[in-house]
Design a protein around this motif. Structure first.
Motif, PDB file in Angstrom:
ATOM      1  N   THR A  14       0.809  -1.216   0.000  1.00  0.00           N
ATOM      2  CA  THR A  14       0.000   0.000   0.000  1.00  0.00           C
ATOM      3  C   THR A  14       0.845   1.270   0.000  1.00  0.00           C
ATOM      4  O   THR A  14       0.416   2.300  -0.521  1.00  0.00           O
ATOM      5  CB  THR A  14      -0.922  -0.001   1.249  1.00  0.00           C
ATOM      6  OG1 THR A  14      -1.791  -1.130   1.181  1.00  0.00           O
ATOM      7  CG2 THR A  14      -1.762   1.253   1.329  1.00  0.00           C
ATOM      8  N   ILE A  15       2.064   1.192   0.544  1.00  0.00           N
ATOM      9  CA  ILE A  15       2.858   2.403   0.772  1.00  0.00           C
ATOM     10  C   ILE A  15       3.241   3.145  -0.518  1.00  0.00           C
ATOM     11  O   ILE A  15       2.970   4.353  -0.627  1.00  0.00           O
ATOM     12  CB  ILE A  15       4.104   2.075   1.622  1.00  0.00           C
ATOM     13  CG1 ILE A  15       3.664   1.635   3.025  1.00  0.00           C
ATOM     14  CG2 ILE A  15       5.033   3.295   1.726  1.00  0.00           C
ATOM     15  CD1 ILE A  15       4.794   1.129   3.907  1.00  0.00           C
ATOM     16  N   PRO A  16       3.860   2.477  -1.528  1.00  0.00           N
ATOM     17  CA  PRO A  16       4.221   3.243  -2.740  1.00  0.00           C
ATOM     18  C   PRO A  16       3.017   3.856  -3.443  1.00  0.00           C
ATOM     19  O   PRO A  16       3.088   4.992  -3.918  1.00  0.00           O
ATOM     20  CB  PRO A  16       4.907   2.180  -3.626  1.00  0.00           C
ATOM     21  CG  PRO A  16       5.381   1.135  -2.683  1.00  0.00           C
ATOM     22  CD  PRO A  16       4.350   1.087  -1.595  1.00  0.00           C
ATOM     23  N   LEU A  17       1.913   3.113  -3.517  1.00  0.00           N
ATOM     24  CA  LEU A  17       0.698   3.646  -4.142  1.00  0.00           C
ATOM     25  C   LEU A  17       0.197   4.868  -3.377  1.00  0.00           C
ATOM     26  O   LEU A  17      -0.191   5.882  -3.971  1.00  0.00           O
ATOM     27  CB  LEU A  17      -0.381   2.573  -4.190  1.00  0.00           C
ATOM     28  CG  LEU A  17      -1.753   3.021  -4.709  1.00  0.00           C
ATOM     29  CD1 LEU A  17      -1.669   3.423  -6.176  1.00  0.00           C
ATOM     30  CD2 LEU A  17      -2.790   1.920  -4.526  1.00  0.00           C
ATOM     31  N   SER A  18       0.203   4.781  -2.054  1.00  0.00           N
ATOM     32  CA  SER A  18      -0.264   5.892  -1.219  1.00  0.00           C
ATOM     33  C   SER A  18       0.587   7.134  -1.439  1.00  0.00           C
ATOM     34  O   SER A  18       0.071   8.248  -1.551  1.00  0.00           O
ATOM     35  CB  SER A  18      -0.221   5.496   0.263  1.00  0.00           C
ATOM     36  OG  SER A  18      -0.936   4.315   0.498  1.00  0.00           O
ATOM     37  N   LEU A  19       1.914   6.947  -1.497  1.00  0.00           N
ATOM     38  CA  LEU A  19       2.812   8.082  -1.702  1.00  0.00           C
ATOM     39  C   LEU A  19       2.565   8.737  -3.060  1.00  0.00           C
ATOM     40  O   LEU A  19       2.574   9.967  -3.189  1.00  0.00           O
ATOM     41  CB  LEU A  19       4.267   7.610  -1.599  1.00  0.00           C
ATOM     42  CG  LEU A  19       4.721   7.145  -0.214  1.00  0.00           C
ATOM     43  CD1 LEU A  19       6.094   6.495  -0.298  1.00  0.00           C
ATOM     44  CD2 LEU A  19       4.751   8.305   0.776  1.00  0.00           C
ATOM     45  N   THR A  20       2.326   7.907  -4.086  1.00  0.00           N
ATOM     46  CA  THR A  20       2.058   8.434  -5.425  1.00  0.00           C
ATOM     47  C   THR A  20       0.759   9.244  -5.438  1.00  0.00           C
ATOM     48  O   THR A  20       0.695  10.337  -6.018  1.00  0.00           O
ATOM     49  CB  THR A  20       1.959   7.280  -6.444  1.00  0.00           C
ATOM     50  OG1 THR A  20       3.181   6.546  -6.438  1.00  0.00           O
ATOM     51  CG2 THR A  20       1.696   7.814  -7.842  1.00  0.00           C
ATOM     52  N   ILE A  21      -0.272   8.705  -4.795  1.00  0.00           N
ATOM     53  CA  ILE A  21      -1.551   9.424  -4.724  1.00  0.00           C
ATOM     54  C   ILE A  21      -1.378  10.740  -3.967  1.00  0.00           C
ATOM     55  O   ILE A  21      -1.928  11.774  -4.345  1.00  0.00           O
ATOM     56  CB  ILE A  21      -2.622   8.549  -4.058  1.00  0.00           C
ATOM     57  CG1 ILE A  21      -2.998   7.381  -4.988  1.00  0.00           C
ATOM     58  CG2 ILE A  21      -3.880   9.362  -3.729  1.00  0.00           C
ATOM     59  CD1 ILE A  21      -3.956   6.393  -4.374  1.00  0.00           C
ATOM     60  N   GLY A  22      -0.589  10.698  -2.895  1.00  0.00           N
ATOM     61  CA  GLY A  22      -0.333  11.906  -2.119  1.00  0.00           C
ATOM     62  C   GLY A  22       0.326  12.989  -2.950  1.00  0.00           C
ATOM     63  O   GLY A  22       0.009  14.180  -2.808  1.00  0.00           O
ATOM     64  N   ASN A  23       1.240  12.590  -3.855  1.00  0.00           N
ATOM     65  CA  ASN A  23       1.901  13.560  -4.729  1.00  0.00           C
ATOM     66  C   ASN A  23       0.931  14.202  -5.708  1.00  0.00           C
ATOM     67  O   ASN A  23       1.130  15.333  -6.149  1.00  0.00           O
ATOM     68  CB  ASN A  23       3.027  12.860  -5.518  1.00  0.00           C
ATOM     69  CG  ASN A  23       4.197  12.485  -4.632  1.00  0.00           C
ATOM     70  OD1 ASN A  23       4.469  13.151  -3.643  1.00  0.00           O
ATOM     71  ND2 ASN A  23       4.886  11.408  -4.972  1.00  0.00           N
ATOM     72  N   MET A  24      -0.140  13.476  -6.088  1.00  0.00           N
ATOM     73  CA  MET A  24      -1.103  13.989  -7.080  1.00  0.00           C
ATOM     74  C   MET A  24      -2.321  14.641  -6.436  1.00  0.00           C
ATOM     75  O   MET A  24      -3.194  15.144  -7.139  1.00  0.00           O
ATOM     76  CB  MET A  24      -1.588  12.831  -7.972  1.00  0.00           C
ATOM     77  CG  MET A  24      -0.498  12.149  -8.770  1.00  0.00           C
ATOM     78  SD  MET A  24      -1.166  10.944  -9.960  1.00  0.00           S
ATOM     79  CE  MET A  24      -2.034   9.817  -8.866  1.00  0.00           C
ATOM     80  N   LEU A  25      -2.381  14.625  -5.103  1.00  0.00           N
ATOM     81  CA  LEU A  25      -3.605  15.011  -4.409  1.00  0.00           C
ATOM     82  C   LEU A  25      -4.031  16.449  -4.693  1.00  0.00           C
ATOM     83  O   LEU A  25      -5.214  16.759  -4.709  1.00  0.00           O
ATOM     84  CB  LEU A  25      -3.426  14.805  -2.903  1.00  0.00           C
ATOM     85  CG  LEU A  25      -4.691  14.583  -2.078  1.00  0.00           C
ATOM     86  CD1 LEU A  25      -5.469  13.390  -2.614  1.00  0.00           C
ATOM     87  CD2 LEU A  25      -4.338  14.366  -0.615  1.00  0.00           C
ATOM     88  N   GLY A  26      -3.081  17.324  -4.951  1.00  0.00           N
ATOM     89  CA  GLY A  26      -3.424  18.725  -5.176  1.00  0.00           C
ATOM     90  C   GLY A  26      -3.929  19.024  -6.568  1.00  0.00           C
ATOM     91  O   GLY A  26      -4.380  20.142  -6.840  1.00  0.00           O
TER      92      GLY A  26
END
Length: 230
Positions: free
Chosen positions: A103-115
């Motif tokens: 879950t961690i790499p996917l979560s980090l990627t989503i966090g980068n695109m969240l804005g």
């Protein structure tokens, strides 16, 4: 879209996968070994169709290879520790750890695109579809091994919290691609070895060859269906 909403979507997604697993378990309720074999075939399909191709396409190959080796060493240590303490079948715990790490790499990627508002729909769809198979897999093995369902609920809550937490981290901090690659490699190693060793090889000798092939192939075909859905 807020971090909490995305965490709620993951919780909904894994529970949807759990519901599908429960229906499948009702069909095969006379064979815990068969359900474990089905889960093993499903995970092999999930790895070969989705996780491994995406990992080597998006992340650092050397980091993934290092992570897979670390995952293998971790399983050796865990198996040796549990064997010496006379505990049995650690597969459900190893799979849970693997899914948390995955879950961690996917979560980090989503966090980068969240804005970026243009990614809102794609993030929502990805969150729901990507985690249905994970809910299916872990529920199947919980049922096959007779684990308490409260443990499954806690696992799903933990996954949602982990997902939300690392989205928040990805939105505020940067974890380099090499570190993410290693994490994904560890996850791949744990899922691959657990599915083959604990779910397939451990149970294949307990039923007939024909039954084993049927369950493993059925699991693989289910992973194909999930792949086509996403």
């Amino acid at each position: 879209m807020s971090v909490l909403i995305l965490g709620g979507l993951l919780f909904f997604s894994v529970n949807l996968g759990a519901g599908i697993a429960w229906l499948v378990a009702k069909i095969f309720h006379h064979s815990d070994e068969g359900l474990a074999l089905l889960c093993g075939g499903f995970l092999v399909g999930l790895l070969t169709l989705d996780i491994i191709p995406a990992a080597f396409h998006l992340y650092n190959s050397a980091g993934i290879a290092l992570g897979i080796l670390m995952g293998y060493m971790f399983i050796l240590l865990v198996n040796k520790s549990l064997h010496s303490s006379n505990q049995y079948r650690p597969s459900v715990y190893l799979l849970t750890i693997a899914l948390f790490i995955h879950t961690i790499p996917l979560s980090l990627t989503i966090g980068n695109m969240l804005g970026d508002p243009s990614f809102t729909v794609s993030i929502t769809t990805s969150t729901i579809l990507h985690h249905i198979p994970e809910g299916f897999a872990i529920t199947s093995i919980f049922i096959a091994q007779g684990q308490k369902m409260i443990g499954l609920l806690l696992c799903f809550i933990g996954l949602s919290i982990c997902f939300s937490f690392f989205i928040w981290i990805g939105n505020h901090l940067h974890l380099n691609m090499k570190a993410q690659s290693v994490l994904l490699g560890v996850s791949i190693g744990l899922i691959a070895l657990t599915s083959v060793k604990e779910f397939i090889l451990h149970n294949i000798r307990l039923v007939s060859i024909r039954t084993s092939v049927t369950f493993v192939l059925t699991g693989y075909l289910l992973s194909v269906a999930f792949h086509l859905m996403s």
